[in-house]
Design a protein around this motif. Structure first.
Motif, PDB file in Angstrom:
ATOM      1  N   ILE B  54      25.688  37.063  26.902  1.00  0.00           N
ATOM      2  CA  ILE B  54      26.439  38.233  27.363  1.00  0.00           C
ATOM      3  C   ILE B  54      27.353  37.779  28.502  1.00  0.00           C
ATOM      4  O   ILE B  54      26.890  37.134  29.445  1.00  0.00           O
ATOM      5  CB  ILE B  54      25.499  39.341  27.863  1.00  0.00           C
ATOM      6  N   GLN B  55      28.638  38.091  28.391  1.00  0.00           N
ATOM      7  CA  GLN B  55      29.577  37.713  29.445  1.00  0.00           C
ATOM      8  C   GLN B  55      30.312  38.954  29.912  1.00  0.00           C
ATOM      9  O   GLN B  55      30.475  39.904  29.166  1.00  0.00           O
ATOM     10  CB  GLN B  55      30.585  36.681  28.917  1.00  0.00           C
ATOM     11  N   TRP B  56      30.748  38.951  31.195  1.00  0.00           N
ATOM     12  CA  TRP B  56      31.456  40.113  31.716  1.00  0.00           C
ATOM     13  C   TRP B  56      32.446  39.707  32.786  1.00  0.00           C
ATOM     14  O   TRP B  56      32.405  38.571  33.272  1.00  0.00           O
ATOM     15  CB  TRP B  56      30.458  41.137  32.272  1.00  0.00           C
ATOM     16  N   ARG B  57      33.341  40.636  33.123  1.00  0.00           N
ATOM     17  CA  ARG B  57      34.234  40.392  34.253  1.00  0.00           C
ATOM     18  C   ARG B  57      33.538  40.935  35.489  1.00  0.00           C
ATOM     19  O   ARG B  57      32.991  42.034  35.493  1.00  0.00           O
ATOM     20  CB  ARG B  57      35.584  41.076  34.036  1.00  0.00           C
ATOM     21  N   ILE B  58      33.581  40.134  36.525  1.00  0.00           N
ATOM     22  CA  ILE B  58      32.798  40.425  37.726  1.00  0.00           C
ATOM     23  C   ILE B  58      33.193  41.767  38.343  1.00  0.00           C
ATOM     24  O   ILE B  58      34.350  42.194  38.246  1.00  0.00           O
ATOM     25  CB  ILE B  58      33.011  39.262  38.705  1.00  0.00           C
ATOM     26  N   SER B  59      32.246  42.452  38.955  1.00  0.00           N
ATOM     27  CA  SER B  59      32.523  43.727  39.601  1.00  0.00           C
ATOM     28  C   SER B  59      33.380  43.508  40.848  1.00  0.00           C
ATOM     29  O   SER B  59      33.169  42.542  41.576  1.00  0.00           O
ATOM     30  CB  SER B  59      31.203  44.389  39.997  1.00  0.00           C
ATOM     31  N   PRO B  60      34.355  44.384  41.113  1.00  0.00           N
ATOM     32  CA  PRO B  60      35.182  44.217  42.320  1.00  0.00           C
ATOM     33  C   PRO B  60      34.344  44.268  43.604  1.00  0.00           C
ATOM     34  O   PRO B  60      34.731  43.711  44.620  1.00  0.00           O
ATOM     35  CB  PRO B  60      36.151  45.401  42.258  1.00  0.00           C
ATOM     36  N   SER B  61      33.210  44.954  43.562  1.00  0.00           N
ATOM     37  CA  SER B  61      32.380  45.024  44.768  1.00  0.00           C
ATOM     38  C   SER B  61      31.250  44.005  44.718  1.00  0.00           C
ATOM     39  O   SER B  61      30.203  44.187  45.337  1.00  0.00           O
ATOM     40  CB  SER B  61      31.840  46.444  44.931  1.00  0.00           C
ATOM     41  N   ASP B  62      31.479  42.915  43.999  1.00  0.00           N
ATOM     42  CA  ASP B  62      30.443  41.893  43.803  1.00  0.00           C
ATOM     43  C   ASP B  62      29.816  41.423  45.107  1.00  0.00           C
ATOM     44  O   ASP B  62      28.608  41.244  45.198  1.00  0.00           O
ATOM     45  CB  ASP B  62      31.057  40.707  43.059  1.00  0.00           C
ATOM     46  N   SER B  63      30.663  41.260  46.147  1.00  0.00           N
ATOM     47  CA  SER B  63      30.167  40.605  47.360  1.00  0.00           C
ATOM     48  C   SER B  63      29.076  41.403  48.075  1.00  0.00           C
ATOM     49  O   SER B  63      28.324  40.844  48.864  1.00  0.00           O
ATOM     50  CB  SER B  63      31.333  40.348  48.306  1.00  0.00           C
TER      51      SER B  63
END
Lengths: 219, 383, 288, 207
Positions: B54-63
Motif C-alpha cells: 500500500i502506498q500513499w502521498r504523505i499527509s501535509p500535517s505529517d510532522s
C-alpha cells in the motif's frame, strides 16, 4: 546402486536447494522450510550417533588395551555417561523424572553447562591472548618486505587501539581505522571473489557427480 | 474609569484573549491534521503471495502526527480491520496477512493523540505469488556464465588438453614433511577443519587428505585424524582407507587413526592440543575451515617443534596461520592444492575455469567503472 | 650465549607470565588513563545531550553475561549521563539473560545518584525518571510494537507496576517520543533495530558493540543510519571519559580500568615484537 | 572467597586449562577429557530434548507428519556404518545433506560474494560526491584487482601479472597485519573476563 543412488540424490537435492533463492512462490518456500527445519535437522541429529559411537569406541579401545594415558579415558567415558543420564532423564530444564538437586544444590544439565562447559570453553578461548603474544614474539620478524608489512600494520593497529596513542600521535587511531577500512577491505574482497568461485565450482562438481571424494574414493 | 480600572479591564481582556487563542490552538491542533492522499494498493512484487503493498502521498500535517494506521476491508464484507501502524514520514506499508485471490481495499488513517483522519479508500487489489524473483536476474546470469566456464574447461580437460597450473609454494613441502616424520618415527596429524561436509574447504581438505594418506601409506608412517563433524569423520575414514588400498597397503590401514572427538569448538581445540603435546607429531596439517581455534592449534603445534602446513579459506584466521605455520595456503590456494597434488584432469579443468571466472570479474569491474565515471548511466542498476 | 641470542630465545613461558602480570595487576590496581574519545563516541554523547525534555532515551540491553566485561560499562556510562542531565530513560531487554545485567546497572547507578541527592527533584525515581520495561519474547514483537504503543508491548514493567500508570509514560507513548535508541549488544540486534524500528518508524539508533562486531556497523555510521557508536572496551572507556570530563560524574569507570589491562597488554605484545626483532637483527649482522 | 561449590568447580576447571600454558600435565589432561565428555553429553541431551522430541517424536506421536518416519529411517542409515556389508547405506543421508548444502550455496554464494561485492567495488560518479571517499574507492578497486591477480593459477607470473600479483600480496599482508592487531584487542578482553571471574567471583579480591 551403491554409487548411482547417492549421486542421483545429490543431483535432486542440489537442484532443490538452489531453487528457493530464485522462486518466491509459497509452494517452494514452504517445501524448503519443511526440508530445512525437519528433514535436515532430523538427519543431522542422527549423525551424532556416528560421532558419539566413534569416541566411545576409541576410548573403550584405549582402556581395554591399556594404551598410554588410558586412565584419562575413564574420565571422558564416565563424564559422558553422567551428563547424558542427567540430561536425558533430568530434563533440559531440570524438570524431568530424575531429581537434579539435593536441597539447594542443583546439578541439572543447564547448571553443568553453565558452570563447567562454559568456563572450560571461555578459558580455552582466552588462552588465545597468550598465544598471540608468543606468536608475535616468535614470528613477527622483518625477514622480508612482506613480513615487515605484516609486522608494521599489526603494530600500528595495536598501538592505535590504546588510549595512549591518541596523545602521542593524534592521527594514529584514524590511520589504524583507515587501514581496516581501505587496504584490508580490498584484500578481503579480492580473496572473497576467488573463494566464491571456488565454492561455486566445487558445489557444481558435487551436484553433477564429478566430485566424488565424499563417497570415500569410490570412482 | 480610573486608571486602575482601565488596567484591570485590560488585564481581563488580555486574559480572555489569551484564553481564546489557547483554545483555538488546541482546536486547530485537533482539526488541522489532514489525511494522506492517493492511496494505491497493489500486489507486493517478488514474493510468495499473501501480501499487498500500500502506498500513499504523505499527509501535509505529517510532522505533527503519531503515525498512520492502516485499515483494510475485504470486498463483499462490511468488516474493517486494522492491519498495521507505521511511523510518520513513511509512504508505504506491506500488509502481510492477505489471502491470495481475495479483493481488498485499504484506508490510511493519520493519527495524532486521540484524533484521526482517514484517507479515501484505495483501489481494490489482490495478492498472488510469483514464480520468479526479478531482483535476482543478475544472480542467474552470473551462475550460468560461471557454470559454463567451469564445465567447458572440465570437458577440455577430459579430452586430454594439456593444462598448465603454476607451482604453488608450500606444496613441495608435503613430500618432505611426510618423509621427515618417517625418519623421526613420529606420527603425522591431519586436522580437517571445523565445518561440515558440504563446505568447499572440507571437500578440498578431504582431497588433500587422500593424497597425503597415499604418501603416508608408502612411507609407512602413522596418521592421526581427529574430527569435529560426525559426517566428515566417516568420509575421512573412507578416504584414508581408499588411499591405503591405492597405495597397495590395505593391511597397514588402522581404522582407529581416524576418529570423532566432539562437536564443541573449544573442547575440540583442547583435545587436539592434548594430542599434539602427548603424541608429539612431526608434522601437522591444518586444512579446511577454521575459527578462533586456529591460533590455539598452530601455536601449540609450533611449541612442540612440528613442521606445520596450513591451508584455509577462512580469511580472518589466515594471519594466525601465516605467523605460526611453516607453510600456509592462502584462501583459494587450498582448492588449487587438491588439483595440483592429484593432477587429476577434472580438478585441473575446474581450476582453470575459475581463473577465467576471475578474469571476467576483473573485466566487469574495470569496464563498468569506466562507464560509470564517463557517463551518467546507472551501471549499479545492473545488479 | 650472547645477550642478543638470549633475546631471540626467551622461553615462551616468560612471555606468558609477563602477559598474565600486565593484565592482572591493573585489574587489581588500575592506573589512571584518559582515553581520547573518537568521533562515533562523541556523536553518541552529543545526541544524548541534545535530547529534549519531552522525549526519552531508550537503552536496549541485548547482551548476556559472556560479553559483560566489554559491554556492561557502556550501560553504566549511558545511565550516568542520562540521569546527570535529567533525561528520561526507558530500558528493555531483547535477551532474557540481559534482565539481571540491566537491573544491576540500574540499581547501582540510581544508588550513586540518590546517595548524594539532597532534594526530591535531585533524586532519580523509578517511574518518573526512568522505566524498566523488562523483557518481551521474540525480538520483533517489542522492536515493531514500540512504534505503535510501548505500554501495549510491556503492560507491566519489570517490577510489576502497570506501565501506563507511571508518570513518565504519560508522555512517552511510542517511537515518536523516543529521541534515541541505543542497542548494546554482542550480537546482531542493532541490525534488527536498524531494519525494523528505523525503516518503519524513523527512530534514531545508537550502537554499543563488541570490538569484533564493530567493523560490521561502520558502513551504517557512514550512511547516517547509526547516530553514534561505542565499540568494545575502548568505546566504553571513551564514553566514561566524556562523562567524567564534561559532566564531572565520578563513579567507577570499569571500562577505563579494564583499558589499563588492555593498554598494558598491547604495549607488552608490541614490546615482544621489538625484542624479537632486535635479537633477530643483531644476530643477522653478526652472521654477516 | 566464595562458598558456592559451583564457583569453586568453575574456578578449578579454569585453572586446569590455564595450567597447560606452563606445560601439558595430568591436571590439564583431566580437564581436557572432562571437557570432551561433558560437551558430548550436552550435545546428546540437546539433540534429544530440543531436536528429536519437538521435530520428530512429538508430531509423529500425535499422528501429524507421519512422513517424518521415513526421514527417521534414512537418518538411521547412519547406524549401518557399523555393519560392513551394508555400510554404503551411510551415503544416502550424506548425499541428501551434501546435495542440499551444495545447491543452496550456489545462488547465495554468487549473490553475497560476487554480485553484492561487485556492486560495492564499482566506482561511479556518485562515489565522488565526497572526494576522500572517491580516492579510497579507487585504492580499493586497485587492491581488489591486484589481489585477484595473485590467485591466477593457470599462468606463470610474467609480464603484467608479475607486478600486479606482487601488489596483491602487499595488500594481503597489510590486511592480515591489521586483522592480527585488531584481534589482539578482542582476545585480551576475554582474558580480562576470565581473570575478573577468578579474582572477583572466586577469590573476592576485587569488587
Amino acid at each position: 546402486m551403491k554409487v548411482r543412488l547417492p549421486l542421483l540424490l545429490v543431483l535432486i537435492t542440489g537442484i532443490f536447494g538452489a531453487l528457493p533463492f530464485l522462486i518466491p512462490h509459497h509452494v517452494i518456500q514452504t517445501a524448503d522450510n519443511e526440508f530445512r527445519n525437519s528433514v535436515l535437522v532430523i538427519i543431522g541429529a542422527f549423525s551424532l550417533v556416528l560421532g558419539v559411537g566413534s569416541i566411545i569406541r576409541h576410548h573403550m579401545d584405549k582402556v581395554r588395551r591399556k594404551r598410554e594415558h588410558w586412565g584419562y579415558s575413564w574420565v571422558l567415558l564416565i563424564s559422558l555417561l553422567i551428563t547424558s543420564i542427567i540430561g536425558l532423564f533430568g530434563g533440559i530444564d531440570g524438570n524431568g523424572s530424575l531429581p537434579t538437586h539435593i536441597g539447594n544444590f542443583h546439578f541439572d544439565i543447564q547448571t553443568i553447562f553453565i558452570r563447567m562447559e562454559v568456563p572450560l570453553g571461555a578459558t580455552m578461548f582466552s588462552i588465545l591472548a597468550f598465544f598471540m603474544s608468543s606468536a608475535a614474539y616468535r614470528s613477527f620478524k622483518a625477514r622480508s618486505f612482506e613480513a615487515t608489512l605484516l609486522l608494521l600494520t599489526a603494530f600500528i593497529v595495536m598501538f592505535g587501539s590504546v588510549p595512549l596513542s591518541a596523545y602521542l600521535i593524534p592521527k594514529l587511531p584514524h590511520f589504524a581505522e583507515w587501514i581496516l577500512t581501505v587496504p584490508s577491505t580490498a584484500a578481503k574482497r579480492g580473496m572473497g571473489f576467488g573463494i566464491a568461485l571456488g565454492g561455486l565450482a566445487t558445489s557444481l562438481k558435487i551436484i553433477l557427480g564429478i566430485e566424488r571424494g565424499w563417497l570415500g574414493g569410490t570412482k | 474609569m480610573t486608571m486602575i480600572e482601565k488596567l484591570k479591564d485590560f488585564k481581563i481582556k488580555r486574559l480572555l484573549f489569551n484564553f481564546l487563542i489557547f483554545n483555538l490552538l488546541i482546536l486547530t491542533s485537533i482539526y488541522a491534521i489532514e489525511p494522506p492522499a492517493n492511496v494505491v494498493a497493489k500486489d507486493n512484487p517478488n514474493d510468495g503471495g499473501g501480501s499487498i503493498l500500500i502506498q500513499w502521498r504523505i499527509s501535509p500535517s505529517d510532522s505533527i502526527l503519531d503515525g498512520y494506521r492502516i485499515l483494510r476491508q475485504q470486498q463483499g464484507s462490511t468488516e474493517i480491520s486494522e492491519v498495521g501502524f507505521i511511523g510518520r514520514g513513511r509512504i508505504s506499508f506491506t500488509d502481510e496477512g492477505t489471502t491470495d485471490k481475495m479483493k481488498y481495499t485499504y484506508q490510511v488513517v493519520a493519527v495524532k493523540d486521540t484524533s484521526e483522519v482517514a484517507s479515501a479508500w484505495s483501489n481494490p487489489a489482490t495478492s498472488k505469488p510469483q514464480w520468479f524473483d526479478t531482483n535476482r536476474i543478475s544472480v542467474v546470469v552470473f551462475t550460468i556464465l560461471f557454470t559454463f566456464l567451469i564445465i567447458y574447461f572440465i570437458e577440455r580437460a577430459k579430452k586430454g588438453t594439456n593444462l598448465f597450473v603454476r607451482k604453488i609454494p608450500g606444496l613441495a613441502a608435503v613430500d618432505e614433511a611426510v618423509g621427515r616424520a618417517t625418519e623421526m618415527g613420529k606420527p603425522i596429524l591431519y586436522v580437517p577443519g571445523l565445518t561440515g561436509i558440504s563446505d568447499v574447504a572440507t571437500i578440498a581438505a578431504m582431497n588433500i587428505l587422500g593424497e597425503v594418506a597415499k604418501k603416508i601409506a608408502q612411507y609407512d608412517s602413522r596418521l592421526i585424524v581427529p574430527n569435529t563433524d560426525p559426517i566428515v569423520f566417516t568420509v575421512a575414514r573412507e578416504v584414508v582407507k581408499e588411499a591405503y588400498i591405492q597405495a597397495g597397503r590395505p593391511d597397514a590401514f588402522k581404522p582407529d587413526s581416524v576418529y570423532f572427538v566432539t562437536d564443541s569448538q573449544f573442547a575440540y581445540a583442547a583435545a587436539v592440543d592434548g594430542i599434539m603435546t602427548r603424541e608429539q607429531p612431526a608434522t601437522n596439517f591444518f586444512m579446511g575451515y577454521f575459527y578462533a581455534e586456529a591460533l590455539i592449534l598452530a601455536e601449540t603445534g609450533a611449541s612442540t617443534g612440528a613442521v606445520q602446513i596450513a591451508g584455509t579459506d577462512a580469511v580472518t584466521q589466515l594471519p594466525f596461520f601465516i605467523t605460526s605455520c611453516d607453510y600456509t595456503l592462502l584462501g583459494e590456494e587450498l582448492y588449487a592444492a587438491s588439483a595440483y597434488l592429484s593432477r587429476e584432469p577434472l580438478l585441473l579443468g575446474g581450476l582453470i575455469g575459475q581463473d577465467w571466472g576471475k578474469a571476467v570479474i576483473v573485466v566487469i569491474l574495470v569496464v563498468l567503472t569506466v562507464i560509470g565515471l564517463l557517463t551518467n548511466l546507472q551501471v549499479l542498476k545492473l545488479f | 650465549m650472547s645477550i642478543w641470542e638470549k633475546l631471540t630465545k626467551i622461553d615462551r613461558r616468560y612471555i606468558y607470565l609477563m602477559l598474565l602480570l600486565v593484565v592482572m595487576i591493573p585489574i587489581i590496581v588500575p592506573f589512571k588513563l584518559h582515553p581520547k574519545p573518537m568521533p562515533p563516541v562523541e556523536n553518541l554523547f552529543n545526541a544524548i545531550d541534545a535530547i529534549p525534555p519531552e522525549k526519552a532515551l531508550v537503552i536496549s540491553v541485548d547482551y548476556s553475561p559472556d560479553t559483560e566485561p566489554e559491554l556492561h560499562p557502556m550501560t553504566y556510562a549511558l545511565l550516568r549521563h542520562a540521569f546527570a542531565r535529567h533525561k528520561k530513560v526507558g530500558i528493555l531487554c531483547i535477551s532474557l539473560l540481559g534482565l539481571g545485567l540491566a537491573q544491576d546497572a540500574l540499581s547501582t547507578v540510581t544508588n550513586e545518584f540518590n546517595s548524594v541527592a539532597t532534594t526530591h527533584a535531585d533524586s532519580i525515581i523509578n517511574g518518573r525518571d526512568y522505566v524498566f520495561w523488562g523483557w518481551q519474547t521474540m525480538p520483533l514483537v517489542p522492536i515493531l510494537g514500540m512504534g505503535e504503543n510501548i505500554a501495549k508491548v510491556f503492560p507491566v514493567d519489570y517490577y510489576g507496576n502497570k506501565t501506563d500508570t507511571l508518570p513518565m509514560m504519560k508522555k512517552i507513548k511510542n517511537y515518536n517520543n523516543v529521541a534515541l535508541l541505543v542497542s548494546i549488544a554482542g550480537g546482531e540486534s542493532p541490525f534488527w533495530y536498524i531494519t525494523y524500528a528505523q525503516t518503519s518508524f524513523g527512530v534514531r539508533i545508537g550502537v554499543g558493540s563488541t570490538a569484533v562486531m564493530a567493523t560490521d556497523f561502520y558502513p551504517y555510521i557512514n550512511s547516517g543510519q547509526v547516530t553514534g557508536m561505542m565499540s568494545g572496551m575502548k568505546g566504553g572507556a571513551e564514553y566514561e571519559e566524556l562523562v567524567l570530563t564534561k559532566l564531572g560524574i565520578k563513579g567507577r569507570r570499569k571500562a577505563t580500568e579494564a583499558m589499563s589491562s588492555q593498554t598494558a597488554a598491547h604495549l607488552w605484545i608490541m614490546l615482544t615484537i621489538v625484542l624479537g626483532n632486535i635479537g633477530y637483527f643483531a644476530l643477522r649482522r653478526r652472521k654477516k | 572467597m566464595t562458598h558456592n561449590p559451583w564457583i569453586w568447580v568453575s574456578a578449578i576447571l579454569t585453572l586446569g586449562i590455564f595450567s597447560f600454558l606452563y606445560k601439558e600435565n595430568p591436571f590439564y589432561r583431566v580437564c581436557e577429557h572432562l571437557f570432551i565428555g561433558i560437551s558430548n553429553g550436552y550435545s546428546i541431551t540437546f539433540v534429544w530434548h530440543r531436536v528429536l522430541m519437538p521435530t520428530l517424536i512429538n508430531p509423529v506421536a500425535h499422528g501429524e507428519k507421519l512422513w517424518l518416519i521415513l526421514i527417521a529411517i534414512i537418518g538411521a542409515f547412519y547406524f549401518m556404518y557399523f555393519i560392513p556389508q551394508i555400510s554404503w547405506l551411510v551415503r544416502i543421508p550424506i548425499a541428501i545433506v551434501l546435495g542440499y548444502g551444495a545447491g543452496a550455496s550456489i545462488p547465495r554464494g554468487i549473490d553475497a560474494a560476487i554480485v553484492q561485492q561487485l556492486r560495492a567495488t564499482i566506482i561511479t560518479r556518485s562515489t565522488f560526491l565526497s572526494v576522500y571517499n572517491g580516492i579510497w574507492s579507487i585504492v580499493i578497486l586497485f587492491g581488489v584487482i591486484a589481489t585477484i591477480s595473485y590467485f591466477f593459477f593457470s599462468r606463470e607470473r610474467k609480464g603484467i601479472l608479475k607486478p600486479l600479483s606482487y601488489t596483491g600480496i602487499v595488500f594481503i599482508m597489510i590486511g592480515f597485519g591489521a586483522s592480527f592487531g585488531y584481534t589482539v584487542m578482542a582476545r585480551v578482553s576475554l582474558l580480562i573476563g576470565r581473570l575478573t571471574f577468578l579474582l572477583r567471583d572466586w577469590l573476592g579480591i576485587i569488587h
